[in-house]
Design a protein around this motif. Structure first.
Motif, PDB file in Angstrom:
ATOM      1  N   PRO A  12       0.825  -1.214   0.000  1.00  0.00           N
ATOM      2  CA  PRO A  12       0.000   0.000   0.000  1.00  0.00           C
ATOM      3  C   PRO A  12       0.860   1.265   0.000  1.00  0.00           C
ATOM      4  N   LEU A  13       0.285   2.368  -0.463  1.00  0.00           N
ATOM      5  CA  LEU A  13       1.024   3.635  -0.528  1.00  0.00           C
ATOM      6  C   LEU A  13       1.346   4.228   0.839  1.00  0.00           C
ATOM      7  N   GLN A  14       0.477   4.050   1.839  1.00  0.00           N
ATOM      8  CA  GLN A  14       0.711   4.566   3.207  1.00  0.00           C
ATOM      9  C   GLN A  14       0.817   6.092   3.240  1.00  0.00           C
ATOM     10  N   VAL A  15      -0.281   6.751   3.164  1.00  0.00           N
ATOM     11  CA  VAL A  15      -0.305   8.211   3.220  1.00  0.00           C
ATOM     12  C   VAL A  15      -1.004   8.641   4.512  1.00  0.00           C
ATOM     13  N   PRO A  16      -0.322   9.369   5.409  1.00  0.00           N
ATOM     14  CA  PRO A  16      -0.984   9.828   6.630  1.00  0.00           C
ATOM     15  C   PRO A  16      -2.175  10.742   6.297  1.00  0.00           C
ATOM     16  N   ALA A  17      -3.211  10.705   7.145  1.00  0.00           N
ATOM     17  CA  ALA A  17      -4.482  11.385   6.829  1.00  0.00           C
ATOM     18  C   ALA A  17      -4.343  12.867   6.443  1.00  0.00           C
ATOM     19  N   PRO A  18      -3.566  13.684   7.187  1.00  0.00           N
ATOM     20  CA  PRO A  18      -3.515  15.102   6.782  1.00  0.00           C
ATOM     21  C   PRO A  18      -2.883  15.265   5.403  1.00  0.00           C
ATOM     22  N   GLU A  19      -1.862  14.452   5.132  1.00  0.00           N
ATOM     23  CA  GLU A  19      -1.228  14.538   3.826  1.00  0.00           C
ATOM     24  C   GLU A  19      -2.168  14.028   2.727  1.00  0.00           C
ATOM     25  N   ALA A  20      -2.968  13.042   3.059  1.00  0.00           N
ATOM     26  CA  ALA A  20      -3.926  12.514   2.083  1.00  0.00           C
ATOM     27  C   ALA A  20      -4.833  13.627   1.587  1.00  0.00           C
ATOM     28  N   GLU A  21      -5.297  14.424   2.538  1.00  0.00           N
ATOM     29  CA  GLU A  21      -6.195  15.515   2.174  1.00  0.00           C
ATOM     30  C   GLU A  21      -5.472  16.543   1.298  1.00  0.00           C
ATOM     31  N   ASP A  22      -4.237  16.878   1.679  1.00  0.00           N
ATOM     32  CA  ASP A  22      -3.441  17.814   0.866  1.00  0.00           C
ATOM     33  C   ASP A  22      -3.250  17.305  -0.557  1.00  0.00           C
ATOM     34  N   ARG A  23      -2.910  16.029  -0.653  1.00  0.00           N
ATOM     35  CA  ARG A  23      -2.657  15.482  -1.989  1.00  0.00           C
ATOM     36  C   ARG A  23      -3.904  15.513  -2.857  1.00  0.00           C
ATOM     37  N   ALA A  24      -5.026  15.142  -2.256  1.00  0.00           N
ATOM     38  CA  ALA A  24      -6.271  15.115  -3.031  1.00  0.00           C
ATOM     39  C   ALA A  24      -6.648  16.534  -3.458  1.00  0.00           C
ATOM     40  N   ARG A  25      -6.457  17.492  -2.544  1.00  0.00           N
ATOM     41  CA  ARG A  25      -6.796  18.874  -2.873  1.00  0.00           C
ATOM     42  C   ARG A  25      -5.876  19.441  -3.949  1.00  0.00           C
ATOM     43  N   SER A  26      -4.564  19.140  -3.856  1.00  0.00           N
ATOM     44  CA  SER A  26      -3.635  19.652  -4.880  1.00  0.00           C
ATOM     45  C   SER A  26      -3.924  19.035  -6.244  1.00  0.00           C
ATOM     46  N   PHE A  27      -4.271  17.766  -6.241  1.00  0.00           N
ATOM     47  CA  PHE A  27      -4.554  17.138  -7.534  1.00  0.00           C
ATOM     48  C   PHE A  27      -5.807  17.774  -8.144  1.00  0.00           C
ATOM     49  N   TYR A  28      -6.784  18.054  -7.304  1.00  0.00           N
ATOM     50  CA  TYR A  28      -7.963  18.770  -7.810  1.00  0.00           C
ATOM     51  C   TYR A  28      -7.567  20.134  -8.385  1.00  0.00           C
ATOM     52  N   ALA A  29      -6.725  20.863  -7.642  1.00  0.00           N
ATOM     53  CA  ALA A  29      -6.325  22.209  -8.097  1.00  0.00           C
ATOM     54  C   ALA A  29      -5.646  22.122  -9.463  1.00  0.00           C
ATOM     55  N   LEU A  30      -4.820  21.100  -9.625  1.00  0.00           N
ATOM     56  CA  LEU A  30      -4.138  20.890 -10.905  1.00  0.00           C
ATOM     57  C   LEU A  30      -5.134  20.524 -12.004  1.00  0.00           C
ATOM     58  N   MET A  31      -5.964  19.545 -11.726  1.00  0.00           N
ATOM     59  CA  MET A  31      -6.872  19.034 -12.758  1.00  0.00           C
ATOM     60  C   MET A  31      -7.951  20.041 -13.122  1.00  0.00           C
ATOM     61  N   SER A  32      -8.310  20.903 -12.174  1.00  0.00           N
ATOM     62  CA  SER A  32      -9.379  21.871 -12.476  1.00  0.00           C
ATOM     63  C   SER A  32      -8.898  22.918 -13.474  1.00  0.00           C
ATOM     64  N   ARG A  33      -7.578  22.981 -13.705  1.00  0.00           N
ATOM     65  CA  ARG A  33      -7.075  23.907 -14.724  1.00  0.00           C
ATOM     66  C   ARG A  33      -7.090  23.306 -16.131  1.00  0.00           C
ATOM     67  N   ARG A  34      -7.471  22.038 -16.248  1.00  0.00           N
ATOM     68  CA  ARG A  34      -7.551  21.429 -17.583  1.00  0.00           C
ATOM     69  C   ARG A  34      -8.745  21.969 -18.353  1.00  0.00           C
ATOM     70  N   ARG A  35      -8.517  22.304 -19.589  1.00  0.00           N
ATOM     71  CA  ARG A  35      -9.601  22.662 -20.491  1.00  0.00           C
ATOM     72  C   ARG A  35      -9.381  21.931 -21.811  1.00  0.00           C
ATOM     73  N   THR A  36     -10.448  21.562 -22.459  1.00  0.00           N
ATOM     74  CA  THR A  36     -10.348  21.004 -23.805  1.00  0.00           C
ATOM     75  C   THR A  36      -9.949  22.130 -24.739  1.00  0.00           C
ATOM     76  N   VAL A  37      -8.893  21.900 -25.532  1.00  0.00           N
ATOM     77  CA  VAL A  37      -8.330  22.948 -26.392  1.00  0.00           C
ATOM     78  C   VAL A  37      -8.517  22.562 -27.855  1.00  0.00           C
ATOM     79  N   ARG A  38      -8.877  23.527 -28.683  1.00  0.00           N
ATOM     80  CA  ARG A  38      -9.013  23.271 -30.125  1.00  0.00           C
ATOM     81  C   ARG A  38      -8.034  24.090 -30.954  1.00  0.00           C
ATOM     82  N   ASP A  39      -7.210  24.893 -30.275  1.00  0.00           N
ATOM     83  CA  ASP A  39      -6.307  25.790 -30.999  1.00  0.00           C
ATOM     84  C   ASP A  39      -4.864  25.460 -30.568  1.00  0.00           C
TER      85      ASP A  39
END
Ligand SMILES: N[C@@H](Cc1ccc(O)c(I)c1)C(=O)O
Ligand SMILES: N[C@@H](Cc1ccc(O)c(I)c1)C(=O)O
Lengths: 218, 218
Positions: A12-39
């Motif tokens: 298992p990865l073994q992520v302590p709970a406070p860090e788990a929350e940080d990681r999930a939040r940072s990944f959201y922050a990163l992914m929320s900047r994705r946009r479908t691009v046509r240009d």
């Protein structure tokens, strides 16, 4: 039983709970900047990034672990030109005849039409095939679910590496078999141009549903 | 036209090429450690991680940007017990009658059977619904592709946060509507137990296809 089908210990990865929350939040922050691009810019993309993205896609779970996917990476200009021509022929049919008014209204905010220059301009186009039962391939299960998850992993990797993508779904897509030299048991399901966005690229002013609109707790 | 459908500037991530390669490789290294787990600990998971995972899922691209997904997070023991009972009833039918020999052989290495204790033991079960056209919901397009990608984003977030998942697909899944209190236009597509793995959890000794088996360059 256990003898014929061996198991191994999970590591298992073994992520302590406070860090788990940080990681999930940072990944959201990163992914929320994705946009479908046509240009797209025509500047080439690092080959290694495409490879790591496909490898990551290949870690997706799949029905009965069949891994029913194939990723064809087109970078040859001639091949991309043929892809564009075939896709635009389908899209002329779609926009001119096949699409319902309901569908065309749903698409209007995206500003799409039958012209698909990005299929030539983007330096790479990843064509994703679902692999069905064939002479050398086993019957897959939950194929669309498995390949969809794999494409999610692919898009997440490319986005993190700063590459823009367009999840494009020309339909019908039988022409993809010829252009990508794939046998009939493989069915093209996604056509994903990949590249850097063009300087000054713009995207439709769309918003996403809130957590409250998509999540229910019971 | 451009007037009726406004656009906004894209804000690209801007990742220098060497760093792009590092990021893609690290994400692969992380994701390649994901395994589907069937042996969960009952220890609760951080609520916030589940929320960030669902938010991240909601950043997926979707046909005509319809966002045709619903995530029902079950943590109530009584609700999970009903889910388990209904799923096991379906699975008894599946293993006892419906599944072909071909399918059963494909499943043998996974060691699965009709018993689904993880649906009660895992502290949370995320049931993912595809949202079809209904009284209050627009017609979606490429629904399975869109929801599949969203589930990919969901699984990637949960894994990074150290949580184990099982991408489970009981079928048929109509019983999910009643247990999750969802209307008929929503169709349960994935049942995803989430939690920490049990101490000493083991997984089937499966391998993944190599890059050469899944990627073709043209
Ligand atoms: N739904 C059954 C059988 C099953 C199991 C795993 C899997 O990859 C597939 I495809 C089917 C069950 O959950 O046991
Ligand atoms: N395939 C057409 C139309 C189209 C476009 C976007 C979209 O989300 C959907 I659903 C359909 C095209 O690519 O233009």
């Amino acid at each position: 039983g256990a003898d014929r089908h061996p198991t191994v210990p999970l590591k298992p990865l073994q992520v302590p709970a406070p860090e788990a929350e940080d990681r999930a939040r940072s990944f959201y922050a990163l992914m929320s900047r994705r946009r479908t691009v046509r240009d797209f810019d025509s500047r080439p993309v690092p080959e290694a990034v495409l490879e790591w993205a496909v490898r990551t896609a290949g870690t997706a779970p799949s029905g009965a672990h069949v891994q029913p996917w194939r990723f064809v990476v087109l970078t040859d200009p001639d091949r991309k030109r043929r892809l564009r021509e075939a896709a635009e022929a389908e899209e002329r049919e779609f926009y001119g005849r096949r699409a319902s008014d309901e569908w065309l209204s749903a698409l209007a905010p995206l500003g799409t039409d039958e012209h698909k220059p990005f299929l030539e301009i983007a330096p790479a186009v990843i064509v994703v095939f679902e692999v069905h039962k064939g002479p050398r391939t086993p019957r897959p299960y939950y194929t669309k679910e498995s390949v969809g998850i794999a494409v999610g992993f692919l898009l997440a990797t490319l986005h993190q590496a700063g590459l823009a993508t367009l999840t494009h779904t020309p339909s019908p897509m039988r022409f993809l078999n010829e252009i990508c030299e794939r046998p009939p048991e493989e069915r093209g399901a996604y056509v994903i141009p990949v590249g850097y966005p063009a300087p000054g690229a713009r995207v439709p002013d769309l918003t996403r549903k809130s957590l409250e609109e998509v999540m229910i707790r019971l």
